[in-house]
Design an enzyme around this catalytic site. Structure first.
Site, PDB file in Angstrom:
ATOM      1  N   GLU A  98       0.848  -1.204   0.000  1.00 14.50           N
ATOM      2  CA  GLU A  98       0.000   0.000   0.000  1.00 14.50           C
ATOM      3  C   GLU A  98       0.887   1.260   0.000  1.00 14.50           C
ATOM      4  O   GLU A  98       1.944   1.274   0.646  1.00 14.50           O
ATOM      5  CB  GLU A  98      -0.834  -0.048   1.292  1.00 14.50           C
ATOM      6  N   LYS A 155      -9.261   2.237  -1.902  1.00 19.21           N
ATOM      7  CA  LYS A 155      -9.504   1.582  -0.605  1.00 19.21           C
ATOM      8  C   LYS A 155     -10.868   1.970  -0.041  1.00 19.21           C
ATOM      9  O   LYS A 155     -11.160   3.162   0.139  1.00 19.21           O
ATOM     10  CB  LYS A 155      -8.382   1.990   0.359  1.00 19.21           C
ATOM     11  N   CYS A 157      -5.096  -3.267   2.476  1.00 22.38           N
ATOM     12  CA  CYS A 157      -4.824  -3.312   3.914  1.00 22.38           C
ATOM     13  C   CYS A 157      -6.069  -3.506   4.781  1.00 22.38           C
ATOM     14  O   CYS A 157      -6.647  -4.576   4.793  1.00 22.38           O
ATOM     15  CB  CYS A 157      -4.030  -2.071   4.319  1.00 22.38           C
ATOM     16  N   VAL A 181      -0.859  -2.908  10.526  1.00 22.79           N
ATOM     17  CA  VAL A 181      -0.432  -2.499  11.865  1.00 22.79           C
ATOM     18  C   VAL A 181      -0.966  -3.430  12.957  1.00 22.79           C
ATOM     19  O   VAL A 181      -0.409  -3.466  14.050  1.00 22.79           O
ATOM     20  CB  VAL A 181      -0.860  -1.043  12.174  1.00 22.79           C
TER      21      VAL A 181
HETATM   22  C1  ACM Z   1      -3.894   0.184   7.224  1.00 20.01           C
HETATM   23  O1  ACM Z   1      -5.006   0.007   6.720  1.00 20.01           O
HETATM   24  N1  ACM Z   1      -2.889   0.677   6.536  1.00 20.01           N
HETATM   25  C2  ACM Z   1      -3.669  -0.165   8.632  1.00 20.01           C
END
Ligand code: ACM
Length: 283
Positions: free
Chosen positions: A53, A124, A157, A184
């Site tokens: 990402e 996203k 992510c 994370v």
């Molecule tokens: C994230 O979505 N980069 C934690």
């Protein structure tokens, strides 16, 4: 009879190989990040290589001006140009995360590029934490794209935390879910095993390593990029701190076979009218 037919089709199905790139971009060093990531990708043979990402820019933004200065057009920006050049040179498809600028808005996006140019952009859907200050939430439908013989869907992510996304891609026919990440939460990699098992698809998580410490905050990333097969087996894995690229073969027939027992097909066994709430608006 059916079994024989299935085995035959396995034997004749074209081969497909996927890879992830794991590493740490340097914030704001777009050309250098793209060069390093694409060099790593070129080091392992694959039909599709997935980079993390926001690979071109880095993750921890501190001002809106920074977002505006690093955001790119999805078809003419530095990420698109570098990915297209590498896709042509290495004769493969590539996916990488980048900050996108489109009609005055900014998105946390990923590009799917092949030798023929940009094939798709994914924005996203589920922005995490301070990303909501910098980006608009994704506004494009989930979609599955043909990459050679494979059907590939994209998530980014934190989308992992919403199993509806992976399920939707699987129902659309995805064999592989590409998952560029800056993870994370320590349990995300384990959850992706479940995304693979519950949908019988391959998942390719390309994650970041290290800590990014900037005026906008300090974020630690968890590495451990992985490729998971439809039974939930990890078929390629990186360490917590490794900079690397790693690949695995994809068995497309396995991803397409949703049979659990002779009487039980994963998708046909679903009872969607009992879980309509899953797709009702939040309240
Ligand atoms: C994230 O979505 N980069 C934690």
């Amino acid at each position: 009879m059916l079994r024989t037919a299935r085995r035959d089709s396995v034997a004749h199905m074209a081969s497909f190989r996927v890879a992830f790139v794991q590493g740490a971009p340097r914030f704001g060093r777009v050309a250098e990040n793209l060069e390093r990531g694409l060099t790593l990708a070129a080091g392992v043979e694959a039909d599709l290589s997935v980079l993390p990402e926001l690979w071109s820019s880095g993750y921890v933004f501190s001002t809106h001006a920074e977002v505006a200065s690093l955001a790119e057009d999805a078809t003419t920006g530095p990420t698109a140009r570098a990915l297209i050049a590498a896709a042509r040179r290495d004769r493969r498809h590539l996916i990488a995360g980048f900050p996108e600028r489109h009609r005055g808005r900014f998105y946390n996006s990923a590009l799917l590029v092949g030798p023929g140019g940009v094939k798709a952009v994914y924005r996203k859907l589920h922005l995490f934490d301070r990303e909501q200050e910098w980006f608009s939430p994704g506004d494009l439908p989930l979609a599955v794209h043909r990459v050679g013989p494979a059907r590939v869907g994209l998530l980014i992510c934190f989308d992992w935390r919403f199993p509806e996304t992976a399920r939707a891609l699987a129902l659309m026919g995805a064999d592989v879910i590409a998952h560029p990440s800056n993870l994370v939460f320590a349990n995300a990699q384990a959850a992706m095993l479940t995304r693979s098992i519950e949908n019988r698809v391959y998942t390719v998580t390309a994650n970041r390593i290290g800590v990014e410490s900037r005026p906008g905050g300090r974020v630690a990333f968890t590495g451990r990029s992985q490729i998971v097969d439809p039974r939930g087996a990890v078929v390629a894995r990186a360490g917590v701190r490794e900079t690397c690229a790693r690949a695995a073969d994809v068995d497309l027939a396995q991803a397409r076979d949703k049979t659990l027992t002779p009487m039980t097909n994963l998708f046909r066994s679903r009872r969607p009218r009992f879980y309509r709430r899953l797709v009702a608006a939040a309240h």
